[in-house]
Design an enzyme around this catalytic site. Structure first.
Site, mmCIF file in Angstrom:
data_model
loop_
_atom_site.group_PDB
_atom_site.id
_atom_site.type_symbol
_atom_site.label_atom_id
_atom_site.label_comp_id
_atom_site.label_asym_id
_atom_site.label_seq_id
_atom_site.Cartn_x
_atom_site.Cartn_y
_atom_site.Cartn_z
ATOM 1 N N GLY A 26 36.352 39.451 43.738
ATOM 2 C CA GLY A 26 37.471 38.513 43.859
ATOM 3 C C GLY A 26 37.132 37.299 42.999
ATOM 4 N N ASP A 70 43.057 37.268 38.142
ATOM 5 C CA ASP A 70 41.685 37.060 37.666
ATOM 6 C C ASP A 70 41.629 36.170 36.433
ATOM 7 O OD1 ASP A 70 41.684 39.766 39.201
ATOM 8 O OD2 ASP A 70 39.637 39.005 39.202
#
Ligand code: MRU
Length: 358
Positions: A50, A238
């Site tokens: 993450g 991201d």
């Protein structure tokens, strides 16, 4: 979430402790990281994953590195380069390292300053997720009102909750906030092959929080949208370009296409640390991670004997391709939910909201 949930923290003995996300939801296990090599391993092997959590581990990784090389600048630069190279797509990693190194270059006490700066990064990220939660929940609340209080059905891909970004996550922050506001919300959770971060991590987070959710096979979203069963999609990211193109877990793009074809609003939630203001064309310019074929060949899960293990699902002779991320072009994105508010996914939208950071 009251600031209690973190996937990474400093222990009393000054080691870095992280939740091992590889074995959730079947086992809750933590791992201690003592040095650069262990921080690199944790990021590469996806013990932690993450974008936001990767950034935090990188920041604390620099603290561990500063201790290891007793603050010696040339050695520290080498350690920083190793951490930087651990994964290529999530820009929070590079952002955190650049910020750490800029603050340490002229420092007289690099160990103490690295500790302070890493804690500051984690705390700031945490506050950003709280604000993202509020702006995102406003969107959910609006839909709830339009539906006269009927259940709002949100779809999400991968895991963008507190495991992915301290403390509330990005895509899930609005869900947690909506729950606090008493909004009736239900989340469609894409399983997210090949590593199943949706099925394993997002479902675990939502189940812990008592939020209604249903895990769906990755290919189900389009059908649900065609039948009016999805009110909005929110995913994390991201890396988002200055023009609003968003790289996120592989498969996000397909969901955005389906949402666009069915008139379903599609939002990306992100803190400023996920912007790459130096990049305009996401499809051409963002480096996309390619991971081991094995993540496609094998599925991990709870075996009948009660242990966590893997089973092969492809013929031994077959090849597999494992592309980690895809880029959703800006024209498919309804808006970017940031800690400063919701902006248009466009050069104008991003530049006018983040002018001071450009
Ligand atoms: O490969 P992962 O599990 O690190 O990918 C994570 C994602 O794609 C998340 O959606 C993303 O990091 C957004 S949450 C900060």
């Amino acid at each position: 979430m009251n600031g209690v949930y973190r996937a990474v923290w400093l222990t009393e003995n000054e080691t870095l402790e992280v939740i091992d996300q590889r074995v959730l939801p079947h086992e809750y296990k933590t791992i201690e990281l003592h040095n650069t090599q262990e921080a690199v391993y944790a990021i590469k092997e996806m013990v932690v994953r993450g974008a936001g959590t990767i950034g935090c581990v990188a920041a604390f990784g620099i603290y561990l590195a500063a201790r290891q090389c007793r603050g010696e600048w040339e050695a520290l630069k080498e350690h920083a380069a190793q951490i930087r190279a651990s994964r290529p797509t999530a820009v929070n990693l590079m952002w955190a390292i650049d910020r750490m190194m800029a603050s340490l270059e002229r420092s007289g006490n690099r160990v103490a300053d690295a500790r302070r700066e890493a804690i500051a990064i984690a705390d700031e990220e945490s506050r950003r997720t709280e604000a993202i939660g509020k702006y995102g929940a406003d969107l959910i609340e609006k839909i709830s009102k339009q539906k006269n209080g009927d259940t709002v059905n949100m779809l999400t891909h991968c895991n963008a909750g507190w495991l992915a970004v301290v403390n509330d996550g990005t895509a899930l922050a609005p869900v947690y906030e909506a729950q606090k506001r008493g909004i009736d919300i239900h989340v469609w959770v894409d399983e997210t092959r090949p590593r199943n971060q949706g099925a394993g991590l997002t479902a675990w987070e939502l189940q812990q929080a008592g939020i209604a959710h249903t895990v769906i096979a990755d290919n189900t979203g389009g059908h649900l949208m065609q039948h009016g069963m999805v009110d909005l999609v929110i995913t994390g990211a991201d890396r988002v370009t200055r023009s609003g193109d968003a790289a996120n877990k592989i498969g996000t793009y397909l969901k955005a296409l389906a949402a666009n074809a069915n008139g379903v609003p599609f939002y990306i939630a992100l803190p400023a640390s996920t912007f790459d203001f130096g990049v305009v064309d996401g499809v051409r310019e963002i480096e996309i991670e390619e991971r081991s074929e094995d993540e496609v060949h094998f599925v991990h899960g709870l075996l009948d004997n009660g242990s966590v293990g893997r089973v092969r699902i492809t013929p031994k002779e077959s090849k597999a391709l494992n592309i980690g991320f895809d880029v959703t072009p800006r024209h498919l994105i309804t808006g970017l939910i940031t800690e400063r508010g919701v902006c248009e996914a466009s050069l104008d939208g991003v530049e006018s909201m983040f002018r001071d950071l450009l």
